[in-house]
Write a protein that holds these residues in place. Structure first.
Motif, PDB file in Angstrom:
ATOM      1  N   SER A 213       0.848  -1.190   0.000  1.00 26.68           N
ATOM      2  CA  SER A 213       0.000   0.000   0.000  1.00 26.68           C
ATOM      3  C   SER A 213       0.883   1.240   0.000  1.00 26.68           C
ATOM      4  CB  SER A 213      -0.912   0.018   1.237  1.00 26.68           C
ATOM      5  OG  SER A 213      -0.142   0.019   2.413  1.00 26.68           O
TER       6      SER A 213
ATOM      7  N   HIS B 218      -3.874   4.104  -0.239  1.00 24.06           N
ATOM      8  CA  HIS B 218      -4.220   3.191  -1.330  1.00 24.06           C
ATOM      9  C   HIS B 218      -3.684   1.796  -1.034  1.00 24.06           C
ATOM     10  CE1 HIS B 218      -4.850   6.853  -3.869  1.00 24.06           C
ATOM     11  NE2 HIS B 218      -3.859   7.299  -3.126  1.00 24.06           N
ATOM     12  N   HIS B 219      -4.565   0.824  -0.930  1.00 18.95           N
ATOM     13  CA  HIS B 219      -4.141  -0.585  -0.816  1.00 18.95           C
ATOM     14  C   HIS B 219      -4.244  -1.192  -2.218  1.00 18.95           C
ATOM     15  CE1 HIS B 219      -3.837  -0.887   3.548  1.00 18.95           C
ATOM     16  NE2 HIS B 219      -4.870  -0.071   3.601  1.00 18.95           N
TER      17      HIS B 219
END
Length: 326
Positions: free
Chosen positions: A302, A315-316
């Protein structure tokens, strides 16, 4: 890949830092209050109150017990990560721009801005194991670079200090003697101020981002220029994946010039480049203003970006990110 939007800052973000375990994310902004978040779900864990100026930079110790922050209020502060309390304040005669713990967390390198006729400086402080024993004096003070020193970090085994800033030159200093060992070549180096610097996970190479719309990859020992990543806007933030050969650049025009360009959110995307081939492989859109800070989770799964819009976006990656082929 749906981002998690983390709203906790009232002013533009300046810096993001994961702890070594990758479960906490620390954010600094111009609103005086560094914040810590859970890195998996973006939940706010706490804030560190005490600065009265923009906070430009932070670093966290290897065991996640100690946080150091550098601020425009002319101080750098040490904090207890768990309790949120101030442990010590280093006072300077000018704003503090960059902070970085050495290997072992016994040393910290702090850069101070040029201010009221004072030149910029790189200062090394000894960090005591017990805050009661903490002293304020510098072990070493380096002067020489013109303009702001936007970033100074430790080289391998704390033997060197790598600095970069407004005078466009990357320098490597001996951290024992304070002598200048190497500086980047004027021809092949950046042509405009260097905004950001980020080391690889193993410390063998590092990347710099500049207002000349490029990022450059350097060898840490020899200061050989390895790669250059060209983009079409000034670069404010750079980071490297610890897992794959990916480089991420974030940027955008200066806040004052934003109104003169198109308003699409796409102008402010985090661009992914292949580290080896120097080719753009994708972008992550979303911020409504230039990206000022980027950080990769140490597990490489991430990343977080912080923008002029005051948001941190976490953000993964989706599984297909790990199979990108060029």
């Amino acid at each position: 890949m749906r981002p998690i939007l983390m709203k906790g800052h009232e002013r533009p973000l300046t810096f993001l830092k994961y702890n070594r375990d990758g479960d906490l994310l620390f954010s600094c902004a111009k609103d005086h209050t560094p914040t810590v978040w859970f890195a998996d779900n973006g939940e706010r864990l706490g804030t560190y109150r005490g600065h009265n100026g923009a906070v430009w930079c932070c670093d966290v110790s290897r065991d996640s017990s100690l946080l150091i922050t550098g601020s425009a209020d002319q101080t750098a502060k040490l904090w207890d990560v768990k309790k949120g309390t101030q442990l010590y304040t280093f006072n300077f005669d000018s704003p503090t721009r960059s902070v970085d713990f050495g290997v072992g967390d016994k040393l910290a390198v702090i850069t101070t801005d040029p201010f009221m006729g004072l030149p910029s400086a790189i200062q090394v402080k000894r960090i005591a194991r017990d805050p009661i024993d903490q002293a304020g004096e510098s072990v070493l003070v380096l002067k020489g670079p013109q303009g702001r020193i936007n970033r100074a970090v430790w080289g391998p085994l704390n033997k060197t200090i790598i600095s970069a800033g407004e005078d466009k030159v990357v320098r490597i200093w001996d951290s024992e003697t304070g002598k200048l060992i190497k500086e980047s070549d004027k021809e092949t180096g950046h042509q405009k101020p260097i905004t950001s610097l980020s080391k690889s996970i193993d410390g063998t190479h590092f990347i710099t981002g500049s207002l000349d719309k490029s990022a450059k990859l350097w060898d840490t020992r020899t200061l050989t220029l390895l790669k250059t990543y060209m983009t079409e806007r000034p670069v404010n933030a750079v980071t490297m994946s610890p897992l794959l050969d990916h480089v991420v650049l974030g940027g955008g025009q200066d806040a004052s010039a934003v109104t003169t360009t198109d308003h699409r959110a796409g102008k402010f995307e985090a661009k992914f480049y292949d580290k080896i081939l120097q080719e753009e492989i994708g972008g992550v859109k979303g911020h409504f203003g230039p990206i000022n800070a980027l950080a990769f989770n140490p597990d490489g799964r991430s990343f977080a970006s912080g923008g002029e819009d005051g948001y941190v976006r976490l953000h993964h990656f989706d599984p297909d990110y790990f199979n990108i082929k060029i």
